[in-house]
Design a protein around this motif. Structure first.
Motif, PDB file in Angstrom:
ATOM      1  N   GLN A 416       0.811  -1.202   0.000  1.00 50.36           N
ATOM      2  CA  GLN A 416       0.000   0.000   0.000  1.00 50.36           C
ATOM      3  C   GLN A 416       0.854   1.265   0.000  1.00 50.36           C
ATOM      4  OE1 GLN A 416      -2.739   0.158   3.244  1.00 50.36           O
ATOM      5  NE2 GLN A 416      -3.601   2.158   2.683  1.00 50.36           N
ATOM      6  N   TYR A 417       1.975   1.229   0.755  1.00 45.94           N
ATOM      7  CA  TYR A 417       2.837   2.410   0.863  1.00 45.94           C
ATOM      8  C   TYR A 417       4.198   2.156   0.213  1.00 45.94           C
ATOM      9  CZ  TYR A 417      -0.628   3.614   4.438  1.00 45.94           C
ATOM     10  OH  TYR A 417      -1.786   3.873   5.108  1.00 45.94           O
ATOM     11  N   ASP A 420       6.145   5.353  -0.565  1.00 46.93           N
ATOM     12  CA  ASP A 420       6.471   6.249   0.543  1.00 46.93           C
ATOM     13  C   ASP A 420       6.981   5.417   1.721  1.00 46.93           C
ATOM     14  OD1 ASP A 420       6.703   8.189   2.452  1.00 46.93           O
ATOM     15  OD2 ASP A 420       4.667   8.992   2.221  1.00 46.93           O
ATOM     16  N   ARG A 423       6.125   6.748   5.307  1.00 44.80           N
ATOM     17  CA  ARG A 423       4.741   6.458   5.688  1.00 44.80           C
ATOM     18  C   ARG A 423       4.558   4.958   5.939  1.00 44.80           C
ATOM     19  NH1 ARG A 423       1.045   5.919   8.043  1.00 44.80           N
ATOM     20  NH2 ARG A 423      -1.148   6.426   7.670  1.00 44.80           N
ATOM     21  N   MET A 424       5.280   4.136   5.171  1.00 47.00           N
ATOM     22  CA  MET A 424       5.186   2.679   5.351  1.00 47.00           C
ATOM     23  C   MET A 424       5.685   2.281   6.732  1.00 47.00           C
ATOM     24  SD  MET A 424       7.011  -0.343   3.136  1.00 47.00           S
ATOM     25  CE  MET A 424       8.641   0.216   3.610  1.00 47.00           C
TER      26      MET A 424
END
Length: 639
Positions: A416-417, A420, A423-424
């Motif tokens: 999903q991340y 980034d 953010r992950m």
């Protein structure tokens, strides 16, 4: 740092620690070993100077004077390394030795209880005077006309073969040196039953007219080559070592002697000096509380000496004096070494983990006294260590089991991340917090256990008791690699099974590394002694059993929790509510019936009212007005 990365770092760091000494030796060999065969063969043309006592020892022995005032000391004599004389053979219940009358040196000494690697029918040669490898025990006196290790001795009894007979406790060999300036000296060797200690004694009689003040020296001369049975993958220390109460145990490396940078205490009234190699040692053991001076030096390329100088004391005309120096030449048997001299058991090289390794060896010896099999003792020792660390291991495996369960969710977070990373990582930390998982939980217990496992590794590596100790079937010597590589193969399989029980790394590169690791480590275990592989295999089997049980329990629990959550998302009617509904149901039916009856009655009343209206209208002569019915499905609008 993620759990998998930390585990990989720990594993590779441990491997580097095990193989560091061997790699260092291959990459940076000492200067003494970087030499051609011709240089080694030219040893017999090198000078072998006599030891010279220092000022401090001289002053302590005579009260005045320096080393230069001792008559007859020449530091550049003896043009040949080994001169050849007559051979004297000695055999006891433990050793077979050969003494050369040229210098009265012990040129060869074999250990009957420890066979050679090349031929099991021959004893291991701890002392020998061959060109390719040599180590001899030398001794002599320092003073004008006094015998040294180049003096030609004669056998007092004219007997050149001695053997310890049944009922005898010792064998005595007496050598006589030529009388010079009225001083007669004899060198006396005493071999004892059931002991590797040989007493070397000098007996000095002054028949001259002047007092003499001689010194004695006792040294070991050897090359820097490793023993013939040294393990190429796991390197152990070879070289001089010494011990004093002040400085404790220290090693004097050949490379430091080459650079003239060796630092060690010289003058003392306690301690000993030795030459170490894997499993065996030679050492001079001066009596406690007597003055002595230690020395270690490089004589020539690949020629080193280490020993001790001790004063004999002033001998007046007509007097006789003796000085005795015990010489140990044998295996590194810890229990027996500790009884011979303080600190001598430290020659068993455990490195910086001696404080842990010594109790482990004591426990190993205790189990051997039960089973009379060192292989069985290793298995019991591994089981004991595993039980002691069971709580820590269980905590680590529980954390790994949790990580194994949530791995799919972590993978979805990564996907999903993927664009980034900050953010992950933030999302993963939040996920760990939500699931109450410590990503370091599986690593910290392992970190605590690593020093103990390394200490056990070195305990098994340094134990001479494992040399030629059988396990079972084809494994007849646990100090050498498995001849058919069965144990390393099984070890590799166990590592592969253990990797399958561990959480699958979400990183593809880490996943590939985890697949390769069992094969890579199996290659290392092909060269490890069978005793070490047996320990690692037993430890892995116990770890697999523990990890499998904990993983199975946790996954079952996680599956049960998931089912409960699923059931809560679709709640069923409660039994009490169903009963209440069933109890109210008749009232509802009754109400519906009454409503239907009321509707029917209302309809009849409307019909009668309509008929009455129509009759009144006809009486007035008007046409009746038809009621407009609303369309089906629509409600009548009110203005």
């Amino acid at each position: 740092m993620e759990t998998r990365k930390l585990i990989l770092i720990i594993i590779f760091s441990t491997s580097l620690l095990f193989l560091w000494d061997a790699w260092q030796k291959e990459l940076y060999p000492p200067a003494s070993q970087v030499m051609s065969g011709a240089a080694s063969n030219s040893a017999n043309q090198s000078h072998d100077p006599l030891p010279v006592p220092g000022d401090e020892l001289t002053a302590s022995a005579s009260g005045t004077g320096t080393a230069s005032e001792i008559e007859g000391v020449n530091p550049s004599i003896t043009p040949n390394l080994f001169t050849i004389g007559e051979k004297i053979h000695v055999k006891t219940d433990l050793v077979v030795a050969e003494i050369d009358t040229a210098g009265g040196d012990i040129r060869q000494l074999g250990l009957l209880a420890h066979p050679s690697r090349e031929d099991v029918n021959k004893p291991y040669e701890l002392l020998l005077d061959k060109t390719a490898r040599f180590q001899v025990a030398q001794s002599g006196l320092i003073g004008d006309g006094l015998p040294n290790h180049k003096t030609k001795y004669t056998v007092d009894s004219k007997n050149y073969s001695y053997e310890l007979e049944p009922g005898q406790n010792k064998v005595v060999v007496r050598l006589l040196a030529p009388e010079v300036n009225g001083v007669q000296a004899a060198k006396i060797y005493t071999f004892h039953r059931g002991s590797y200690v040989i007493d070397v004694e000098f007996e000095i009689v002054n028949h001259g007219d002047a007092a003499i003040n001689p010194f004695s020296y006792f040294q070991m001369l050897r090359d820097a080559n490793d023993p013939t049975d040294a393990n190429t993958m796991v390197h152990s220390y070879t070289g001089p070592a010494m011990y004093t109460d002040e400085e404790k145990f220290l090693k004097i490396k050949f490379s430091d002697l080459d650079k003239n940078k060796a630092e060690y205490p010289t003058n003392s009234n306690n301690g000993w000096i030795a030459m170490l190699e894997h499993y065996f040692l030679t050492a001079w053991l001066p009596p406690q509380n007597t003055p002595r001076e230690y020395f270690a030096k490089r004589l020539a390329p690949n020629q080193y000496t280490a020993g001790v100088i001790a004063p004999v004391g002033a001998i007046e005309p007509g007097q006789e004096k003796n000085i005795t120096m015990p010489f140990y030449a044998g295996p590194q048997e810890q229990n027996k070494l500790a009884e011979l001299a303080p600190g001598l058991d430290l020659t068993v090289d455990y490195g910086w983990l001696t404080v842990l390794a010594k109790p482990l060896f004591w426990l190993l010896s205790f189990y051997h006294s039960w089973t009379d099999n060192w292989g069985a003792a290793i298995i019991l020792l591994t089981l004991t260590v595993k039980l002691l660390f069971f709580p820590l291991s269980a905590a680590g495996y529980r954390s790994m089991a949790k990580m194994r369960v949530v791995t799919p969710k972590l993978q979805r977070i990564r996907e999903q991340y993927a664009s980034d990373r900050q953010r992950m990582h933030q999302a993963m930390m939040e996920f760990y917090k939500e699931e109450k998982i410590n990503p370091m939980g599986g690593c910290l217990p392992i970190l605590v256990q690593i020093p103990v496992f390394i200490a056990l590794f070195w305990t098994l590596l340094a134990a001479v008791e494992l040399r030629y100790a059988p396990l079972a079937l084809w494994i007849t010597d646990m100090s050498v690699p498995d001849p058919y590589y069965v144990l390393p193969v099984i070890m590799g399989i166990s590592m592969w099974i253990q990797s399958k029980l561990s959480p699958t790394p979400t990183d593809p590169i880490q996943a590939k590394v985890m697949q390769i690791m069992p094969v890579a480590f199996s290659v290392f275990f092909f060269f490890f002694p069978a005793g070490l592989v047996l320990y690692s295999l037993c430890n892995n089997i116990l770890s697999i059993a523990q990890q499998w049980q904990i993983t199975r329990m946790y996954e079952s629990k996680a599956e049960g929790d998931a089912n409960k959550k699923k059931n809560k998302s679709k709640p069923e009617p409660e039994p009490a509510r169903e009963s209440a509904q069933l109890a109210v149901l008749p009232d509802k039916e009754e109400t519906a019936t009454q409503a239907q009856a009321a509707s029917t009655a209302g309809g009849k009343q409307d019909e009668k009212k309509q008929q009455t209206t129509q009759a009144a209208a006809s009486a007035k002569g008007k046409a009746p007005v038809k009621a407009k019915s609303a369309p089906a499905g629509k409600k009548t609008r009110k203005k």
